[in-house]
Structures are given as structure tokens and as C-alpha cells.
Design an enzyme around this catalytic site. Structure first.
Site, PDB file in Angstrom:
ATOM      1  N   ASP A 107       0.646  -0.725  -0.263  1.00  0.00           N
ATOM      2  CA  ASP A 107      -0.213  -0.070   0.069  1.00  0.00           C
ATOM      3  C   ASP A 107       0.559   1.456   0.069  1.00  0.00           C
ATOM      4  O   ASP A 107       0.375   2.351  -0.790  1.00  0.00           O
ATOM      5  CB  ASP A 107      -1.122   0.422   1.108  1.00  0.00           C
ATOM      6  CG  ASP A 107      -1.827   1.234   1.394  1.00  0.00           C
ATOM      7  OD1 ASP A 107      -2.644   1.758  -0.105  1.00  0.00           O
ATOM      8  OD2 ASP A 107      -1.825   1.676   2.394  1.00  0.00           O
ATOM      9  N   ASP A 110       5.006   0.880   4.250  1.00  0.00           N
ATOM     10  CA  ASP A 110       4.178  -0.496   5.304  1.00  0.00           C
ATOM     11  C   ASP A 110       4.310  -1.019   4.168  1.00  0.00           C
ATOM     12  O   ASP A 110       5.103  -1.634   2.668  1.00  0.00           O
ATOM     13  CB  ASP A 110       3.499  -0.082   5.937  1.00  0.00           C
ATOM     14  CG  ASP A 110       2.019   0.276   4.912  1.00  0.00           C
ATOM     15  OD1 ASP A 110       2.338   0.466   3.690  1.00  0.00           O
ATOM     16  OD2 ASP A 110       0.344   0.398   5.000  1.00  0.00           O
ATOM     17  N   TYR A 264      -8.355   2.208   7.315  1.00  0.00           N
ATOM     18  CA  TYR A 264      -8.683   3.217   5.409  1.00  0.00           C
ATOM     19  C   TYR A 264     -10.661   2.930   6.053  1.00  0.00           C
ATOM     20  O   TYR A 264     -11.114   2.171   5.289  1.00  0.00           O
ATOM     21  CB  TYR A 264      -8.929   2.126   3.633  1.00  0.00           C
ATOM     22  CG  TYR A 264      -7.229   2.868   4.047  1.00  0.00           C
ATOM     23  CD1 TYR A 264      -7.647   3.418   2.884  1.00  0.00           C
ATOM     24  CD2 TYR A 264      -6.546   1.816   3.673  1.00  0.00           C
ATOM     25  CE1 TYR A 264      -5.773   3.792   2.479  1.00  0.00           C
ATOM     26  CE2 TYR A 264      -5.213   2.047   3.591  1.00  0.00           C
ATOM     27  CZ  TYR A 264      -4.816   3.268   2.518  1.00  0.00           C
ATOM     28  OH  TYR A 264      -4.000   3.704   2.146  1.00  0.00           O
ATOM     29  N   GLU A 478       4.574  10.830   3.512  1.00  0.00           N
ATOM     30  CA  GLU A 478       4.335   9.755   3.199  1.00  0.00           C
ATOM     31  C   GLU A 478       3.535   9.336   1.630  1.00  0.00           C
ATOM     32  O   GLU A 478       3.192  10.563   1.048  1.00  0.00           O
ATOM     33  CB  GLU A 478       3.109   9.235   4.102  1.00  0.00           C
ATOM     34  CG  GLU A 478       2.555   7.765   3.930  1.00  0.00           C
ATOM     35  CD  GLU A 478       1.166   6.931   4.872  1.00  0.00           C
ATOM     36  OE1 GLU A 478       0.606   5.796   4.956  1.00  0.00           O
ATOM     37  OE2 GLU A 478       0.516   8.229   4.979  1.00  0.00           O
TER      38      GLU A 478
END
Length: 691
Positions: A107, A110, A264, A478
Site C-alpha cells: 500500500d 508499509d 481505511y 508518506e
């Protein structure tokens, strides 16, 4: 600790305060020009870097693994599916349902596979391929897009083993986010979260249906092997089944599986996903039933807020655009224009920063701007809208993409590896390449790998000056599958209208640092012995890997000792006071007897070393070399001893082997110079060739 909590922008929810400035009045470098083809090339590369499973052979051609620091990962993902009560799930003939989920995409920084954002990003990528194929072809990236979509399709199909079953997550989010290691060496349980009639998951199942429907259209347009695969794998059949499952057994997946919610959560519910998927199936099949379902869902939603955009959680914006294209109804055009005008004009909760960014929230601010830019470029190509809107939306979209690529107050790119002063330290465990593990603030200070094409989160407030290239700042740094999705399509559109070209010989080979490092020191010295401490680090990163078969050699040269009558076979090697798994040969091994060179052989076999925590990446071995009793000569005349002291220091004179292959250090040869101390009472140092 990696954080991937993606907050949704709710209606009326704004962070901070900013002066609202009409976009047209913003001062910026009007002459900014970027190589959009290169940016597109790199944006697609990011998806190659996110692949999981057994990777293709190395190479730079489409379909090959062109990321030299990525290797196979998570080859045990999948397994036997269980019902909610823990019983084994079976197929129509009673066989256990076993899934192989070794593929797909990780994703973010990670190592999780989250089904909803993964499929959402894929749908957007496929949409961009359909709308802007000419841009992909002009940038020589069409086949790379097909490769990425094929990889995604394989995974989605694998996660859908039965008509009413879909695996929506692989990995434990909390456990995964407490590990900061490269994907290739992570070793932990990776549970699957499954949706079925008892555990509905409308959002991910519907999004997967949309993704496959969009991919089918791309593959049919591509023809050849891509079209054949779409037919053989029955991608459209899977899309139909997934939609039927989502529509029949309605329920939010983050209610069914609450552990998903911190990462999510479905903030907007599932009606928008049903509308989105039905619209894509209508576009792929032309069947009126799907259009009816799409419009029914959109009527249920009603008028939506404009202070958000197309994202993994919110699909009403893209659905409106598709329905405006497919039906021509004015109500859909009105909805799209209300949405895009708010963004282009800085109204309805959208802030325009002094530097020109359309800003709605701190977390991943640039992905919202990029996604809206893509929507604006898609809609601006609709033939029956006024030319003034076409110009307005194209200008707005180009401004947002240029801001991302470097036309901003910092005059710096927000795409890793592209443009001026680009980010170097995105929040990405594998790209960091740390050998110490534990957290993102460990060594090395600068990421060892360049995650080309990754879009970082960007400015966290509307003043545009607060972003820093800090890996620990996961809000601003990120990177995710979703961040690049809209950006990639927008770049394809811009690449079709400019003269940019992709880079030749991309990606360039990385400069590598040491993957195995030896530090050594002298613990003790006596008249007939020396005790040494040797620490070996596994710092592998091209790719990171477990090394269960390391060994090293400590070389000694015994010319003076042998001349004085020493029999090398009588030299004894024993463990020192501390030993982390080293198997020490008790006698010296001959290396070059003509040069009177021998070796202490120390094996770390069975010590499954890997670049992670201290317990995994490093081993310390202490050992003593004894001369026979009453031996008068000192035995420090050796190749490996040179430069050692009582303080740990790196040395390349203690070579390391993986099995029988030399992987680090220098072995002695006939041209070296040896040093000998031949008298303890009156030290006399001689230097001479070891021959």
C-alpha cells in the site's frame, strides 16, 4: 512506526486558516515547463517498486523487475479461507478454498495489502489509460501501464475465489506498523480478512468490480496478449460477480472488520462505490441494467459536497464525470462543473495558497490536488462543454501538476527523483534500507534507495512553506498507491500535448554502499595469545535478504614462527568470553602455505541474519588464538591484524563469505606486505612481502 491513517475530508471540515486567493491572481512562474513524459515514466516506476510476491526477472523492459533493490516478498501470503465461525470454507464440490495472494501491491511505505485503496488506485490508472492512451504512447509508457494493470488484475482475481467471497486485506495493520524493515525480510504472520455473505464488504468488492471492468476495456483496446488474457481470465465475469456480491450483500467492510477502521475506514459508506462500479460496468458492457443501478445510487446520494475530490473513499466525483460522458445529461454536467468550479475558483471550502496550490487538508494535500487535476483534464476533453470551461479546467489542472513538479514557492519538486531539489527521504521502509530496524529515525540518515516517481504528501498547511524532507514526518512524506493514481493519469494527458521524452537507460544503476560490514578490535594480548572481537553486520539492501550461511576468515601469517620451529597445526583457536552463534574451527586452516598464511575459520551458519533489529542484523564473535606454551615469538604478524586497536573499527581485512562466495573484504594475496614483531623484549618491526 509507519502511519497510514488516511483521514477523509468531511463536508465542512477544514484544517487551519488561510487567506483565500483566486487562482488566476496567484503569482508564479508562468513560463514553467516540465518534461511530463519523464514524470509519467517515473510515476509508473513507483508502482513497480510497490509490487509484492515473486517478481519477474530483472530487466528494464515492460513486465520485468526494473527495481534493482526489490526482490521477492511475502511468498506465503494466502492460505485456506475460513468462515466467520472458524470452519473451513469449501467450494461447490467440497474442496477447501485455498488462495494464493502472493502478488498485488504494497500500500505505502508499509507492507500491507489493503484491498479497497489498491483497487481504487488501479481503477484510476486504467481510467487514465482509456482517456489518455495517446499520452502513454507518446511517452513510450503504454506497455509499462499494461504490465502494472496485468499485475493488479491477477491479484484481484486471486482474491476472488468464489462468486460471493473477496479477500479485502492481507497483513495485520497494527503489527506491520510496528516493524520498520524492508519487505523482503519481514517475517510475521499475515492474516487475511475475508468478506462473504455473513461478513459483507460492499466498498472493496464494488471497487474491485470497477477496476476489472476498466482493465478489460484497456486490454481490449491494447489487443494481442492483453486482450487474450482478459478473455482467458474472464476478467469481466469476475467484475460482474463482484458487483453482484457487493450489491446483494450490502454492508460496510470497516463495520464487518473493525480492525480496518484505523487505516481505511469507509467514511462515506458504500453507495458511491455501487454507483461507481455500476457505471464502469455499463461503460464496459453497454447493458442498461448497470446504468439504471448507477443512476439509482447517485439519486440516493443526492447533491454532494465540493470540498473533497475523487479518492479511495469518495467516488461520486468520478462517477458524475463518467455519467456526464456516457449519458450527456445536464444534471451530471451541472454536478461536475459545480465540483470543478469550486476547486478552480477557490470556493466551497477549497483554499488557494499564495503559491498556487488548491488545498483542502494537511494529510496528503498534493494527492487531492493531483486527483482533481486528473478529473479536470478528463472532463475538459468532453466535446459538448463550453470552450471557456475547457480552458479554465485545463489551466487549473496544469497549474496543480506544475506546482507538484516544482513550480511552487520552494522551487522544489514533490516527486521523488524528479526535477529540482526533489524529496530524498519519503516515509518508506524498504526505500530507507535501514539495517538497524525499529523505526524510521534509524540509520542511515538518507534513504539508500531512490523511490523514483513517488508523490509525497506535501505541504501540511496552506502557507506552502512548512514542508521538509523528513522521513519521520509521515503526514508530509508518506507515499501510497492512491497518491500517484490521479497524478499518473494527469501526466499522461500533459505528455500528449508537449514534446518531452522519457529518459533513456532508466532507471540508472544505484551507487551501492557496503552490504556486509566488519568491525573488529583487540580484546586482550598476552605473551602466547591474542583475543579478538569481530562483529559482522548484514546490511543488505539490493535487495535486503536473509543470510543463513555467512562465515568469515581471520588471516594470520606465521613466517617468523614457522622459521623458529612452530608447527601451525599446534596453534589453538578457542571461543572468547562472548559469542553470538559463531562456530569456531579449533585449528588454523591453510590458505597459502608457500606464503605461510593461515586462516581462522568462523561460521555463522544457522544464524539467519537480516537487516532488521540488532538481534537480526549483527553477530559478535570473540575468539582467542593460542601459541604453544613457551613459544617466544609473538604471533601478531598477520594480514587481518593490521590497523586493529582496542576500539571497534571497520576493517576490510576480515573477509566475509555467503556460502563460498566472497561478499565483503579483501583476501590476502602474494603481493601484500606483512608486518612482524619478532622479539618481545626488544620489539623490532619488519615489513616484507608475504612470499
Amino acid at each position: 512506526m509507519i502511519r497510514s491513517i488516511h483521514a477523509c475530508v468531511l463536508s465542512g471540515f477544514l484544517l487551519g486558516f488561510s487567506i483565500l486567493i483566486p487562482l488566476q491572481s496567484v503569482s508564479h512562474a508562468q513560463s514553467a515547463s516540465f518534461n511530463y513524459a519523464e514524470a509519467l515514466q517515473k510515476s509508473l516506476f513507483f508502482y513497480d517498486a510497490q509490487r509484492s510476491g515473486r517478481l519477474p526477472e530483472r530487466g528494464t523492459a515492460p513486465g520485468q523487475n526494473r527495481v534493482e533493490w526489490r526482490g521477492d516478498s511475502f511468498l506465503d501470503d494466502g492460505g485456506t479461507l475460513l468462515h466467520a465461525d472458524g470452519s473451513v470454507m469449501t467450494d461447490d464440490i467440497g474442496n477447501p478454498v485455498v488462495v494464493d495472494l502472493t502478488g498485488g501491491f504494497l500500500d505505502a511505505g508499509d507492507n500491507m495489502k489493503f484491498g479497497l485503496p489498491l483497487a481504487s488506485a488501479v481503477t484510476m490508472l486504467a481510467w487514465g489509460g482509456l482517456e489518455f492512451q495517446d499520452g502513454y504512447i507518446a511517452a513510450q509508457q503504454w506497455d509499462y501501464l499494461l504490465s502494472i494493470l496485468s499485475w493488479a488484475a491477477h491479484y484481484i482475481v486471486a482474491a476472488h475465489p468464489l462468486p460471493n467471497v473477496y479477500v479485502v486485506q492481507v497483513g495485520d495493520g497494527d503489527a506491520d506498523h510496528n516493524v520498520w524493515e524492508a519487505a523482503e525480510i519481514v517475517d510475521m504472520d499475515r492474516p487475511m480478512l475475508v468478506c462473504d455473505p455473513d461478513r459483507p464488504g460492499t466498498e472493496p468488492a464494488a471497487e474491485a468490480a470497477a477496476a476489472l471492468a476498466a482493465i478489460v476495456m484497456v486490454f481490449e483496446r491494447a489487443g494481442g496478449e492483453a486482450a487474450a488474457y482478459a478473455h482467458e481470465a474472464d476478467l469481466l465475469g469476475h467484475a460482474r460477480q463482484l458487483f453482484a456480491f457487493a450489491d446483494t450483500y450490502r454492508g460496510s467492510y470497516s463495520d464487518t472488520h473493525p480492525t480496518i477502521a484505523p487505516f481505511y475506514k469507509s467514511w462515506n459508506g458504500y453507495t458511491d462505490e455501487l454507483a461507481w462500479a455500476a457505471t464502469w460496468l455499463y461503460r464496459a458492457t453497454g447493458e442498461q441494467t448497470y446504468l439504471n443501478k448507477a443512476e439509482t445510487s447517485m439519486n440516493t446520494i443526492g447533491e454532494y459536497h465540493t470540498d473533497s475530490t475523487q479518492s479511495w473513499d469518495d467516488k461520486v466525483y468520478g462517477t458524475q464525470i463518467l455519467l456526464a460522458q456516457l449519458t450527456g445529461k445536464q444534471s451530471y454536467h451541472d454536478g461536475v462543473q459545480r465540483f470543478l468550479n469550486a476547486w478552480a475558483d477557490g470556493a466551497g471550502g477549497i483554499q488557494h495558497t499564495p503559491g498556487g496550490l488548491a488545498f483542502i487538508m494537511e494529510w496528503g494535500s498534493l494527492r487531492y490536488a493531483a486527483s482533481t487535476a486528473f478529473c479536470a483534464l478528463v472532463y475538459s476533453a468532453v466535446a459538448d462543454i463550453p470552450s471557456s470551461l475547457t480552458s479554465k479546467y485545463t489551466t487549473f489542472a496544469t497549474r496543480q501538476i506544475d506546482y507538484i513538479l516544482g513550480d511552487n514557492p520552494r522551487q522544489s519538486s514533490y516527486m521523488v527523483g524528479f526535477g529540482n531539489n526533489p524529496p530524498r527521504n519519503p516515509h518508506h521502509g524498504t526505500a530507507h534500507g535501514s539495517w538497524k530496524g525499529g523505526s524510521s529515525d534509524e540509520l542511515p540518515e538518507i534513504n539508500r534507495h531512490i523511490l523514483y516517481g513517488a508523490l509525497v504528501g506535501g505541504p501540511k498547511s496552506a502557507d506552502d512553506y512548512d514542508w521538509v524532507d523528513d522521513r519521520n514526518d509521515y503526514v508530509g512524506n508518506e507515499v501510497t498507491l492512491g497518491y500517484n493514481a490521479g497524478l499518473t493519469g494527469a501526466l499522461a494527458r500533459l505528455a500528449s500535448t508537449t514534446d518531452g521524452q522519457p529518459l533513456d537507460n532508466f532507471p540508472p544503476q544505484e551507487s551501492r554502499d557496503a552490504e556486509f560490514v566488519v568491525e573488529a578490535r583487540v580484546n586482550y594480548e598476552g605473551s602466547d595469545f591474542i583475543e579478538l572481537a569481530v562483529r559482522v553486520d548484514n546490511r543488505t539492501a539490493w535487495p535486503a535478504r536473509h543470510t543463513p550461511d555467512l562465515n568469515f576468515r581471520y588471516f594470520v601469517e606465521l613466517s617468523d614462527e614457522i622459521a623458529a620451529g612452530l608447527d601451525p597445526s599446534t596453534v589453538i583457536v578457542e571461543p572468547g568470553e562472548y559469542n553470538e552463534g559463531g562456530i569456531i574451527s579449533p585449528r588454523l586452516s591453510p590458505w597459502n602455505t608457500s606464503a605461510r598464511i593461515y586462516a581462522v575459520e568462523i561460521s555463522l551458519a544457522g544464524e539467519n541474519m537480516a537487516p532488521g533489529s540488532y538481534k537480526t542484523y549483527s553477530r559478535l564473535v570473540q575468539f582467542r588464538i593460542y601459541l604453544p606454551e613457551k613459544q617466544m615469538l609473538r604471533h601478531v604478524s598477520n594480514w587481518s591484524f593490521i590497523s586493529l586497536s582496542d576500539t571497534f573499527a571497520e576493517t576490510d581485512r576480515i573477509p566475509v563469505y555467503e556460502g563460498t562466495t566472497l561478499v565483503s573484504g579483501i583476501e590476502p594475496d602474494h603481493s601484500m606486505t606483512c608486518v612482524s614483531v619478532i622479539d618481545l623484549e626488544l620489539p623490532l618491526v619488519l615489513a616484507f612481502p608475504c612470499t
